[in-house]
Design a protein around this motif. Structure first.
Motif, PDB file in Angstrom:
ATOM      1  N   ALA A  65       0.829  -1.209   0.000  1.00  0.00           N
ATOM      2  CA  ALA A  65       0.000   0.000   0.000  1.00  0.00           C
ATOM      3  C   ALA A  65       0.861   1.257   0.000  1.00  0.00           C
ATOM      4  CB  ALA A  65      -0.926  -0.007   1.210  1.00  0.00           C
ATOM      5  N   LEU A  66       1.943   1.242   0.764  1.00  0.00           N
ATOM      6  CA  LEU A  66       2.823   2.409   0.836  1.00  0.00           C
ATOM      7  C   LEU A  66       3.508   2.664  -0.506  1.00  0.00           C
ATOM      8  CD1 LEU A  66       4.276   1.700   4.376  1.00  0.00           C
ATOM      9  CD2 LEU A  66       3.041   3.780   3.720  1.00  0.00           C
ATOM     10  N   ARG A  67       3.929   1.615  -1.160  1.00  0.00           N
ATOM     11  CA  ARG A  67       4.576   1.786  -2.469  1.00  0.00           C
ATOM     12  C   ARG A  67       3.562   2.250  -3.522  1.00  0.00           C
ATOM     13  NH1 ARG A  67       7.266  -3.263  -0.759  1.00  0.00           N
ATOM     14  NH2 ARG A  67       9.307  -2.648   0.037  1.00  0.00           N
ATOM     15  N   LYS A  68       2.328   1.811  -3.368  1.00  0.00           N
ATOM     16  CA  LYS A  68       1.276   2.259  -4.286  1.00  0.00           C
ATOM     17  C   LYS A  68       0.984   3.741  -4.078  1.00  0.00           C
ATOM     18  CE  LYS A  68      -1.746   1.438  -7.529  1.00  0.00           C
ATOM     19  NZ  LYS A  68      -1.312   1.058  -8.881  1.00  0.00           N
ATOM     20  N   ILE A  69       1.067   4.204  -2.849  1.00  0.00           N
ATOM     21  CA  ILE A  69       0.888   5.635  -2.569  1.00  0.00           C
ATOM     22  C   ILE A  69       1.935   6.450  -3.320  1.00  0.00           C
ATOM     23  CG2 ILE A  69       1.289   7.354  -0.747  1.00  0.00           C
ATOM     24  CD1 ILE A  69      -0.340   5.564   1.119  1.00  0.00           C
ATOM     25  N   ALA A  70       3.195   6.026  -3.262  1.00  0.00           N
ATOM     26  CA  ALA A  70       4.262   6.735  -3.981  1.00  0.00           C
ATOM     27  C   ALA A  70       3.951   6.793  -5.468  1.00  0.00           C
ATOM     28  CB  ALA A  70       5.602   6.060  -3.728  1.00  0.00           C
ATOM     29  N   GLY A  86       9.745  14.381  -2.537  1.00  0.00           N
ATOM     30  CA  GLY A  86      10.000  14.099  -1.128  1.00  0.00           C
ATOM     31  C   GLY A  86       8.926  13.222  -0.509  1.00  0.00           C
ATOM     32  N   LEU A  87       7.660  13.481  -0.871  1.00  0.00           N
ATOM     33  CA  LEU A  87       6.561  12.668  -0.350  1.00  0.00           C
ATOM     34  C   LEU A  87       6.658  11.233  -0.864  1.00  0.00           C
ATOM     35  CD1 LEU A  87       3.557  15.157  -0.662  1.00  0.00           C
ATOM     36  CD2 LEU A  87       4.869  14.576   1.389  1.00  0.00           C
ATOM     37  N   MET A  88       7.016  11.090  -2.136  1.00  0.00           N
ATOM     38  CA  MET A  88       7.182   9.746  -2.698  1.00  0.00           C
ATOM     39  C   MET A  88       8.315   8.997  -2.006  1.00  0.00           C
ATOM     40  SD  MET A  88       6.880  10.782  -6.700  1.00  0.00           S
ATOM     41  CE  MET A  88       7.714   9.272  -7.214  1.00  0.00           C
ATOM     42  N   GLU A  89       9.438   9.679  -1.828  1.00  0.00           N
ATOM     43  CA  GLU A  89      10.582   9.054  -1.170  1.00  0.00           C
ATOM     44  C   GLU A  89      10.245   8.696   0.269  1.00  0.00           C
ATOM     45  OE1 GLU A  89      14.229   7.385  -0.586  1.00  0.00           O
ATOM     46  OE2 GLU A  89      13.234   7.952  -2.453  1.00  0.00           O
ATOM     47  N   SER A  90       9.481   9.575   0.925  1.00  0.00           N
ATOM     48  CA  SER A  90       9.064   9.306   2.306  1.00  0.00           C
ATOM     49  C   SER A  90       8.224   8.032   2.377  1.00  0.00           C
ATOM     50  CB  SER A  90       8.267  10.489   2.846  1.00  0.00           C
ATOM     51  OG  SER A  90       7.776  10.216   4.149  1.00  0.00           O
ATOM     52  N   ALA A  91       7.254   7.898   1.461  1.00  0.00           N
ATOM     53  CA  ALA A  91       6.403   6.695   1.450  1.00  0.00           C
ATOM     54  C   ALA A  91       7.248   5.439   1.237  1.00  0.00           C
ATOM     55  CB  ALA A  91       5.336   6.818   0.373  1.00  0.00           C
ATOM     56  N   ALA A 146       7.996   2.319   3.867  1.00  0.00           N
ATOM     57  CA  ALA A 146       7.811   0.915   3.494  1.00  0.00           C
ATOM     58  C   ALA A 146       9.039   0.076   3.838  1.00  0.00           C
ATOM     59  CB  ALA A 146       7.499   0.794   2.007  1.00  0.00           C
ATOM     60  N   GLU A 147      10.219   0.708   3.819  1.00  0.00           N
ATOM     61  CA  GLU A 147      11.452  -0.011   4.133  1.00  0.00           C
ATOM     62  C   GLU A 147      11.725  -0.088   5.632  1.00  0.00           C
ATOM     63  OE1 GLU A 147      13.271  -1.638   1.913  1.00  0.00           O
ATOM     64  OE2 GLU A 147      11.797  -1.029   0.405  1.00  0.00           O
ATOM     65  N   MET A 148      11.010   0.722   6.408  1.00  0.00           N
ATOM     66  CA  MET A 148      11.212   0.721   7.854  1.00  0.00           C
ATOM     67  C   MET A 148      10.798  -0.605   8.461  1.00  0.00           C
ATOM     68  SD  MET A 148       9.652   4.479   8.785  1.00  0.00           S
ATOM     69  CE  MET A 148       9.500   4.056  10.526  1.00  0.00           C
ATOM     70  N   GLU A 149      11.451  -0.973   9.536  1.00  0.00           N
ATOM     71  CA  GLU A 149      11.035  -2.159  10.275  1.00  0.00           C
ATOM     72  C   GLU A 149       9.640  -1.923  10.840  1.00  0.00           C
ATOM     73  OE1 GLU A 149      12.627  -4.970  13.955  1.00  0.00           O
ATOM     74  OE2 GLU A 149      13.944  -3.472  13.040  1.00  0.00           O
ATOM     75  N   ASP A 150       8.780  -2.896  10.694  1.00  0.00           N
ATOM     76  CA  ASP A 150       7.405  -2.775  11.180  1.00  0.00           C
ATOM     77  C   ASP A 150       7.408  -2.927  12.696  1.00  0.00           C
ATOM     78  OD1 ASP A 150       4.708  -2.850  11.663  1.00  0.00           O
ATOM     79  OD2 ASP A 150       4.250  -4.337  10.124  1.00  0.00           O
ATOM     80  N   PRO A 151       6.997  -1.878  13.430  1.00  0.00           N
ATOM     81  CA  PRO A 151       7.021  -2.000  14.893  1.00  0.00           C
ATOM     82  C   PRO A 151       5.902  -2.867  15.457  1.00  0.00           C
ATOM     83  CG  PRO A 151       6.124   0.124  14.252  1.00  0.00           C
ATOM     84  CD  PRO A 151       6.563  -0.549  12.989  1.00  0.00           C
ATOM     85  N   GLY A 161       0.939   7.953   5.775  1.00  0.00           N
ATOM     86  CA  GLY A 161       1.909   6.879   5.543  1.00  0.00           C
ATOM     87  C   GLY A 161       2.384   6.235   6.830  1.00  0.00           C
ATOM     88  N   ILE A 162       2.682   7.058   7.822  1.00  0.00           N
ATOM     89  CA  ILE A 162       3.142   6.513   9.098  1.00  0.00           C
ATOM     90  C   ILE A 162       2.014   5.757   9.796  1.00  0.00           C
ATOM     91  CG2 ILE A 162       4.100   7.083  11.359  1.00  0.00           C
ATOM     92  CD1 ILE A 162       5.490   9.456  10.065  1.00  0.00           C
ATOM     93  N   CYS A 163       0.785   6.250   9.654  1.00  0.00           N
ATOM     94  CA  CYS A 163      -0.357   5.534  10.238  1.00  0.00           C
ATOM     95  C   CYS A 163      -0.508   4.152   9.602  1.00  0.00           C
ATOM     96  CB  CYS A 163      -1.637   6.346  10.076  1.00  0.00           C
ATOM     97  SG  CYS A 163      -1.749   7.776  11.185  1.00  0.00           S
ATOM     98  N   ILE A 164      -0.351   4.060   8.281  1.00  0.00           N
ATOM     99  CA  ILE A 164      -0.442   2.764   7.605  1.00  0.00           C
ATOM    100  C   ILE A 164       0.671   1.836   8.087  1.00  0.00           C
ATOM    101  CG2 ILE A 164      -0.261   1.588   5.378  1.00  0.00           C
ATOM    102  CD1 ILE A 164      -1.469   4.183   4.172  1.00  0.00           C
TER     103      ILE A 164
END
Length: 403
Positions: free
Chosen positions: A9-14, A57-62, A66-71, A113-116
């Motif tokens: 979903a995050l990559r689709k947002i980008a 920047g928004l695309m790169e952020s998304a 997506a690459e962040m470790e899922d908490p 994005g962070i909420c997702i």
């Protein structure tokens, strides 16, 4: 939702943001035009504007999110009690997060994005000044979610621009789990006073720089110029300058000249105004006498209060009285002075020999941030994914009962 599905979903947002640049620019121009008609300041127009670089920047952020470790699901601790009961502590989402923000349309994508990433649904309440931009971005985000099997309501935007809509959102205790206001002091304090929903208090930034008697002057001038002028409409920009009395006679002439060269209106105490006059600056145009209100003011403009303090004791006391617990800095070659400042100044981020402009989730290595908290509970300073989770205990037994 599992990590893989959230990442898709995050990559689709980008991708959606990239494919719909023309639509985003068109809606943003409507907001900018309204802003110009209403006399919006240059700093606020800068915050409101969406450029190609902003979308990049928004695309790169998304993608980074997506690459962040899922908490979610992370095990924080595990123990076995003497009776054999296993006690496990794990991260879980809050559930539904309400985010209220002003003329910052980029917050729409970053916050969602962070909420997702953290398994939360979000309700977005953007400012009326950025209505068209926020509506378009949120619509694209919802489209992206829907194509990946999520309900589009997982990202919802309140469409009403009526101020009362914010009040209704703040009453939704039991539906909304946490509220995050991002904006000026008025918005934040309204949420703190009126919200029935728990609030993570993001803060205004009356950020100080204190030039100690041991400071390297060139270093100090570079830090002051960067912190004050690189981007004036942000909460981590410096608004107040304190100069040690021991070096005031030498440093004040240099700093008022540099601030003047960068177009900064100086709100000075008596010593600073005298230095401005000696430098040939024009009273009223280049400098004015500071009032009590100036010591605690967030200008968000090319303006800065400047005061001479007797020593480090007075500097720390002044900052702890007038600061907003955001970001504070000392410039000093004396290591002991730096360490004392770092220990005794009450703020979420305290610097020795660096610009306050570094208070940012990306600069801290946190990835995209949701905001900068100036409170002391739960989250403090730049906060991102982990701060949008809580935890619960999972207990596993074999039939134990309490005696």
């Amino acid at each position: 939702a599992g990590t893989r599905k959230k990442n898709q979903a995050l990559r689709k947002i980008a991708q959606k943001l990239d494919e719909n640049r023309v639509l985003i620019f068109a809606e943003n121009e409507k907001d900018l035009e309204e802003g110009r008609k209403n006399g919006m300041s240059a700093a606020l127009l800068d915050r409101l504007a969406i450029t190609g670089k902003v979308i990049d920047g928004l695309m790169e952020s998304a993608r980074q999110i997506a690459e962040m470790e899922d908490p979610v699901g992370e095990e924080l601790s595990r123990s076995v009690r003497p009776n054999g009961l296993t006690v496990q502590k794990v991260r879980v989402p809050f559930g539904v997060i309400g985010i209220i923000y002003e003329a910052r349309p980029n917050v729409t994508a970053d916050a969602a994005g962070i909420c997702i990433r953290t398994g939360n649904a979000c309700i977005l309440r953007g400012g009326s000044l950025a209505y068209h931009s926020c509506a378009m971005i949120s619509e694209l985000l919802a489209d992206a979610l829907e194509t990946k099997g999520f309900p589009r309501e997982a990202i919802s935007m309140i469409e009403s621009t009526d101020r009362e809509a914010t009040g209704e959102l703040m009453k939704l205790r039991g539906i909304v789990d946490v509220l995050i206001p991002r904006g000026g002091a008025g918005l934040i304090q309204r949420c703190v006073r009126e919200s029935l929903v728990p609030v993570i208090e993001t803060g205004t930034g009356n950020c100080h720089i204190y030039v100690h008697e041991s400071a390297d002057f060139d270093k100090a001038l570079n830090i002051i110029v960067n912190a004050k002028t690189q981007r004036v409409g942000v909460c981590n920009a410096a608004e107040s300058l304190l100069v040690d009395h021991a070096v005031a006679n030498v440093f004040l002439p240099a700093v008022v000249a540099v601030l003047h060269d960068h177009g900064v209106l100086i709100h000075g105490d008596e010593a600073t105004c005298a230095a401005c006059a000696d430098a040939g600056l024009a009273e009223g145009d280049d400098y004015v006498a500071a009032t009590e209100e100036d010591w605690g003011r967030e200008y968000l403009a090319l303006e800065m209060s400047v005061k001479v303090v007797a020593n480090e004791d007075e500097a720390i006391a002044h900052i702890n009285r007038y600061g907003t617990m955001h970001s504070e800095a000392i410039v000093a070659e004396d290591t002991d002075a730096c360490e004392r400042f770092l220990d005794e100044v009450d703020a979420s981020a305290v610097y020795a020999n660096a610009s306050t402009r570094f208070t940012d989730g990306g600069e801290f290595g946190l990835g995209a941030e949701i905001g900068i908290s100036t409170q002391k509970l739960h989250a403090r300073g730049p906060f991102a994914a982990e701060a949008l989770t809580t935890y619960k205990y999972k207990l596993r037994g074999t039939g134990q009962v309490r005696p």
